[in-house]
Design an enzyme around this catalytic site. Structure first.
Site, mmCIF file in Angstrom:
data_model
loop_
_atom_site.group_PDB
_atom_site.id
_atom_site.type_symbol
_atom_site.label_atom_id
_atom_site.label_comp_id
_atom_site.label_asym_id
_atom_site.label_seq_id
_atom_site.Cartn_x
_atom_site.Cartn_y
_atom_site.Cartn_z
ATOM 1 N N SER A 146 0.880 -1.174 0.000
ATOM 2 C CA SER A 146 0.000 0.000 0.000
ATOM 3 C C SER A 146 0.916 1.221 0.000
ATOM 4 C CB SER A 146 -0.851 -0.009 1.276
ATOM 5 O OG SER A 146 -1.451 1.257 1.498
ATOM 6 N N TYR A 159 -2.436 -0.863 10.375
ATOM 7 C CA TYR A 159 -2.400 -1.163 8.940
ATOM 8 C C TYR A 159 -1.039 -0.760 8.351
ATOM 9 C CZ TYR A 159 -4.099 -1.270 4.063
ATOM 10 O OH TYR A 159 -4.275 -1.546 2.726
#
Ligand SMILES: NC(=O)c1ccc[n+]([C@@H]2O[C@H](COP(=O)([O-])OP(=O)(O)OC[C@H]3O[C@@H](n4cnc5c(N)ncnc54)[C@H](OP(=O)(O)O)[C@@H]3O)[C@@H](O)[C@H]2O)c1
Length: 254
Positions: A146, A159
């Protein structure tokens, strides 16, 4: 004659029944690959299998929870028994927490959910993939990280931690196995319109507007825009690339 780029290749897509994984599974199917889809939601997995079938390619759904090592063993036993090889693996299964808890408010259960899915699950899949690819003399692996694998967001510590770790794992494994003809890279999507983002809207009502506003191109990306980068990474065009990531974020991080 229409020559398909991945004809004859066996491809695994984890988290392949929705969002980025689904778009990538369909893109591989369109290019003639045999696609194995792993994930927990059987009805969605079977829908993607049917869609790939309509494209004229073969697909198989294998119910898998990547948090369960025994499910991962079952996934690879089934895949190798049926197809005898694994040419490409896209380790894409992932979760975030829709309620976006702060560092202090994140519970151990929430932390474990994210780490066991995004990091441990993908590591366990990579171990099985590399084992098979060593036997057959090579292969290609792409991990979904990401933009939060190299940047930060104060609401998404759990995350960010998991995605930073995936990039580290990608680099180390790429270094270790490039000598064995296994190429390992990652993709770093920016905001992409999937359930992962939509699920946060009840908790952060202006989420979509905020993401659009913070993206230089003033739009959220589509899953297909990540799929095309994954296919490129898995093609011979990317033969000299290992241990790196492609960032597709509409300018979010520049
Ligand atoms: N959307 C974005 O803006 C964005 C940005 C950067 C990175 N990403 C990453 O992209 C990847 C795909 O996410 P997405 O955006 O496409 O959202 P998504 O539609 O929610 O996809 C996540 C996929 O992961 C699977 N998954 C989750 N937990 C699993 C488990 N324990 N075992 C097996 N599969 C599991 C889900 O399938 P089941 O629920 O059926 O198991 C689902 O298909 C994730 O790694 C995510 O972190 C997304």
């Amino acid at each position: 004659m229409d020559v398909k780029m991945f004809a004859g290749k066996v491809v695994l897509v984890t988290g392949g029944a929705s969002g980025i994984g689904r778009a990538t599974a369909l893109a591989f199917g369109r290019e003639g690959a045999t696609v194995v889809i792993a994930g927990r939601r059987e009805h969605l997995g079977n829908e993607v299998v049917a869609e790939i079938g309509k494209l004229g390619a073969e697909a198989l759904y294998i119910r898998t929870d990547v948090r369960k090592p025994e499910d991962i063993d079952h996934l690879f036993e089934t895949l190798i028994t049926k197809y005898g090889r694994l040419d490409i693996a896209f380790n894409n299964a992932g979760v975030s927490l829709s309620n976006v808890p702060s560092v202090m408010k994140t519970t151990i259960e929430e932390w474990d959910l994210v780490m066991e899915t995004n990091l441990r699950g993908n590591w366990l899949c990579m171990k099985q993939e590399i084992k098979q690819m060593l036997k057959q003399g090579g292969g290609i692996i792409v991990n979904t990280a990401s933009i939060l694998g190299f940047s930060a967001d104060s609401r998404l510590s759990y995350y960010c931690a998991s995605k930073h770790a995936i990039l580290g794992l990608t680099k180390c494994a790429a270094l270790e196995y490039c000598k064995k003809n296994i190429r390992i890279n990652a993709v770093c999507p920016g905001p992409i319109l999937t359930a992962m983002i939509e699920d946060t809207v009840p908790f952060v009502p202006n989420m979509l507007e905020m993401l659009r506003e913070n993206t230089a191109m003033k739009r959220i990306g589509a899953p297909e825009e990540i799929a095309s980068a994954v296919l490129w990474l898995c093609s011979d065009e990317a033969a000299f690339m290992i241990g790196r990531e492609i960032t597709l974020d509409g300018g979010y991080t520049i």
